[in-house]
Design a protein around this motif. Structure first.
Motif, PDB file in Angstrom:
ATOM      1  N   ALA A   1       0.830  -1.209   0.000  1.00  0.00           N
ATOM      2  CA  ALA A   1       0.000   0.000   0.000  1.00  0.00           C
ATOM      3  C   ALA A   1       0.862   1.256   0.000  1.00  0.00           C
ATOM      4  N   ASP A   2       1.973   1.218   0.717  1.00  0.00           N
ATOM      5  CA  ASP A   2       2.920   2.333   0.718  1.00  0.00           C
ATOM      6  C   ASP A   2       3.563   2.479  -0.654  1.00  0.00           C
ATOM      7  N   ARG A   3       4.012   1.358  -1.222  1.00  0.00           N
ATOM      8  CA  ARG A   3       4.718   1.391  -2.510  1.00  0.00           C
ATOM      9  C   ARG A   3       3.803   1.865  -3.635  1.00  0.00           C
ATOM     10  N   GLY A   4       2.547   1.431  -3.608  1.00  0.00           N
ATOM     11  CA  GLY A   4       1.612   1.870  -4.637  1.00  0.00           C
ATOM     12  C   GLY A   4       1.414   3.371  -4.608  1.00  0.00           C
ATOM     13  N   ALA A   5       1.284   3.941  -3.412  1.00  0.00           N
ATOM     14  CA  ALA A   5       1.112   5.389  -3.289  1.00  0.00           C
ATOM     15  C   ALA A   5       2.365   6.123  -3.744  1.00  0.00           C
ATOM     16  N   LEU A   6       3.543   5.621  -3.365  1.00  0.00           N
ATOM     17  CA  LEU A   6       4.800   6.277  -3.740  1.00  0.00           C
ATOM     18  C   LEU A   6       5.003   6.273  -5.246  1.00  0.00           C
ATOM     19  N   VAL A   7       4.753   5.125  -5.879  1.00  0.00           N
ATOM     20  CA  VAL A   7       4.930   5.038  -7.334  1.00  0.00           C
ATOM     21  C   VAL A   7       3.962   5.980  -8.035  1.00  0.00           C
ATOM     22  N   ALA A   8       2.721   6.038  -7.558  1.00  0.00           N
ATOM     23  CA  ALA A   8       1.735   6.935  -8.163  1.00  0.00           C
ATOM     24  C   ALA A   8       2.172   8.388  -8.045  1.00  0.00           C
ATOM     25  N   LEU A   9       2.686   8.777  -6.875  1.00  0.00           N
ATOM     26  CA  LEU A   9       3.130  10.156  -6.683  1.00  0.00           C
ATOM     27  C   LEU A   9       4.324  10.475  -7.573  1.00  0.00           C
ATOM     28  N   ARG A  10       5.262   9.530  -7.688  1.00  0.00           N
ATOM     29  CA  ARG A  10       6.453   9.786  -8.501  1.00  0.00           C
ATOM     30  C   ARG A  10       6.131   9.846  -9.985  1.00  0.00           C
ATOM     31  N   GLU A  11       5.036   9.194 -10.383  1.00  0.00           N
ATOM     32  CA  GLU A  11       4.651   9.197 -11.782  1.00  0.00           C
ATOM     33  C   GLU A  11       3.945  10.491 -12.188  1.00  0.00           C
ATOM     34  N   LEU A  12       3.497  11.277 -11.199  1.00  0.00           N
ATOM     35  CA  LEU A  12       2.788  12.512 -11.523  1.00  0.00           C
ATOM     36  C   LEU A  12       3.775  13.554 -12.010  1.00  0.00           C
ATOM     37  N   ARG A  13       3.642  13.933 -13.273  1.00  0.00           N
ATOM     38  CA  ARG A  13       4.568  14.902 -13.852  1.00  0.00           C
ATOM     39  C   ARG A  13       4.399  16.258 -13.147  1.00  0.00           C
ATOM     40  N   GLY A  14       5.524  16.856 -12.765  1.00  0.00           N
ATOM     41  CA  GLY A  14       5.488  18.143 -12.101  1.00  0.00           C
ATOM     42  C   GLY A  14       5.303  18.047 -10.596  1.00  0.00           C
ATOM     43  N   PHE A  15       5.164  16.800 -10.062  1.00  0.00           N
ATOM     44  CA  PHE A  15       4.908  16.690  -8.631  1.00  0.00           C
ATOM     45  C   PHE A  15       6.089  17.184  -7.799  1.00  0.00           C
ATOM     46  N   ASP A  16       7.307  16.932  -8.271  1.00  0.00           N
ATOM     47  CA  ASP A  16       8.471  17.442  -7.556  1.00  0.00           C
ATOM     48  C   ASP A  16       8.416  18.962  -7.437  1.00  0.00           C
ATOM     49  N   ASP A  17       7.943  19.647  -8.508  1.00  0.00           N
ATOM     50  CA  ASP A  17       7.835  21.101  -8.462  1.00  0.00           C
ATOM     51  C   ASP A  17       6.830  21.541  -7.412  1.00  0.00           C
ATOM     52  N   VAL A  18       5.722  20.784  -7.312  1.00  0.00           N
ATOM     53  CA  VAL A  18       4.723  21.102  -6.294  1.00  0.00           C
ATOM     54  C   VAL A  18       5.326  20.947  -4.906  1.00  0.00           C
ATOM     55  N   LEU A  19       6.085  19.864  -4.710  1.00  0.00           N
ATOM     56  CA  LEU A  19       6.714  19.643  -3.406  1.00  0.00           C
ATOM     57  C   LEU A  19       7.664  20.784  -3.053  1.00  0.00           C
ATOM     58  N   ARG A  20       8.426  21.225  -4.037  1.00  0.00           N
ATOM     59  CA  ARG A  20       9.368  22.303  -3.758  1.00  0.00           C
ATOM     60  C   ARG A  20       8.624  23.595  -3.408  1.00  0.00           C
TER      61      ARG A  20
END
Length: 381
Positions: A26-45
């Motif tokens: 369940a943790d891994r599924g959420a992490l992979v989904a978040l990492r696949e979201l384009r631009g998500f790193d920018d949102v985090l920053r």
């Protein structure tokens, strides 16, 4: 217990191990989904722009003790041993801060670091401490520190917007979902701690000390696991509702539940399989399938639902296939989130291209989803 009881040569170096080896489905599924979201790193920053990571680092630098070969050398030795077992090439900074409570945390985006409470140095033996440090390295390796800090920010926002009913309700729904993920992330980190120390007895002792303090001279592991079984399936529907109330807004599963989950992971053979060299490698992380990870997460919830002895879950099983609903929700929510971000990114790209094509248009100042493709905070995926 002395260091000679578990010599370093008996701990296997898990060369090139991926964080996927210890992550709960369940943790891994959420992490992979978040990492696949384009631009998500920018949102985090952007989130981190509102939270001063440098300020927090300066705070622990000023009020704590940075661990190395000169300061807390015994702690440093356990830390390097845990890192060696997990094949961590670059160690995050480690600090000890004054606190009477057993605990530690991993924080940060650009340069994650670990903060260890002084009670851990005083109350944990070498094997338990190695396990706890491996737990925090597991958080860093999975990128949990990034999302935990995001959760902290959202929690503050919810408090500040409590006077605004609609905003508070929306934020609390997001926070509740993230807390459910975070509790699964703690189970992942418990597995990482076990793999770092490679001592199941020490891993269970650590959870017992988190529950009852540092003195285990009058505590029995078997009796503690019996408590876990009673907590999981004892009582009636009233007890089930009390458990929901206890855990819904908590970041961590209760210690007895964590012990039971870790024991179950060991008994399943997954722990031994990793030690035997059968585990995913970091080099293969880029080929991870979002669809497969979401399916694994849904299947994990289904198995947990079908295996649970909780009275409320038993009632739901009799009423219908609630596990299927959970699985559909997990997959559907991640899919909708990804579709929404992809659509927004494509729309921004079209607008940017149209602006560049227009006569006299000025050059754009940035591109949507522009990242370097690395994991959040530069941690291994």
């Amino acid at each position: 217990m002395s260091a000679t009881d578990t010599p370093a040569r008996r701990r296997i170096t898990l060369t090139g191990i991926s964080s996927r080896a210890w992550e709960h489905p369940a943790d891994r599924g959420a992490l992979v989904a978040l990492r696949e979201l384009r631009g998500f790193d920018d949102v985090l920053r952007s989130f981190f722009g509102m939270w001063n990571e440098r300020g927090f680092r300066l705070s622990v630098l000023a009020s704590g003790i940075r661990v190395d070969h000169r300061q807390y050398p015994a702690v440093w030795q356990r830390y390097t041993e845990a890192a060696a077992a997990l094949d961590v090439a670059e160690l995050p900074e480690l600090y000890v801060t004054q606190s009477p409570w057993l605990g530690a945390e991993a924080v940060g985006l650009e340069r994650p670091f670990i903060v260890l409470n002084s009670a851990c140095v005083q109350q944990l033996d070498e094997d338990e401490l190695r396990c706890l440090l491996g737990h925090e390295l597991g958080h860093v390796g999975s990128g949990h520190a990034v999302y935990k800090t995001m959760l902290m920010i959202l929690t503050r926002w919810a408090a500040n917007l409590s006077w605004l009913p609609v905003g508070a309700i929306a934020l609390r729904a997001i926070i509740a979902a993230m807390l459910e993920w975070w509790r699964k992330a703690e189970l992942s980190a418990d597995r990482a701690g076990l793999l770092a120390g490679q001592d199941p007895a020490a891993a269970l002792r650590l959870l017992m000390k988190l529950a009852g303090g540092g003195d285990l001279s009058q505590v029995d592991t078997t009796a503690f696991l019996e408590q876990a079984a009673e907590y999981a399936g004892g009582g009636d529907l009233r007890d089930s509702l009390h458990k929901i109330r206890m855990t819904a807004w908590s970041t961590h599963p209760v210690p007895v539940a964590r012990a039971a989950q870790l024991r179950q992971w060991i008994d399943s053979g997954a722990y031994g399989q990793v030690l035997a060299g059968d585990y995913p490698r970091r080099d293969d992380d880029d080929s991870t399938s979002l669809t497969e990870e979401i399916k694994a997460a849904a299947e994990s919830y289904r198995e947990e639902f079908s295996r649970s002895t909780d009275p409320l879950v038993g009632l739901l099983r009799r009423l219908g296939d609630g596990a299927s609903d959970v699985g559909e929700w997990v997959g559907g929510t991640a899919g909708r989130a990804r579709s929404w971000v992809d659509a927004a990114t494509e729309a921004a790209g079209r607008a940017h291209r149209a602006g560049r094509a227009a006569p006299g248009a000025r050059a754009g100042t940035g591109t949507a989803g522009g990242g370097d493709g690395t994991g959040s905070g530069g941690t291994p995926r």
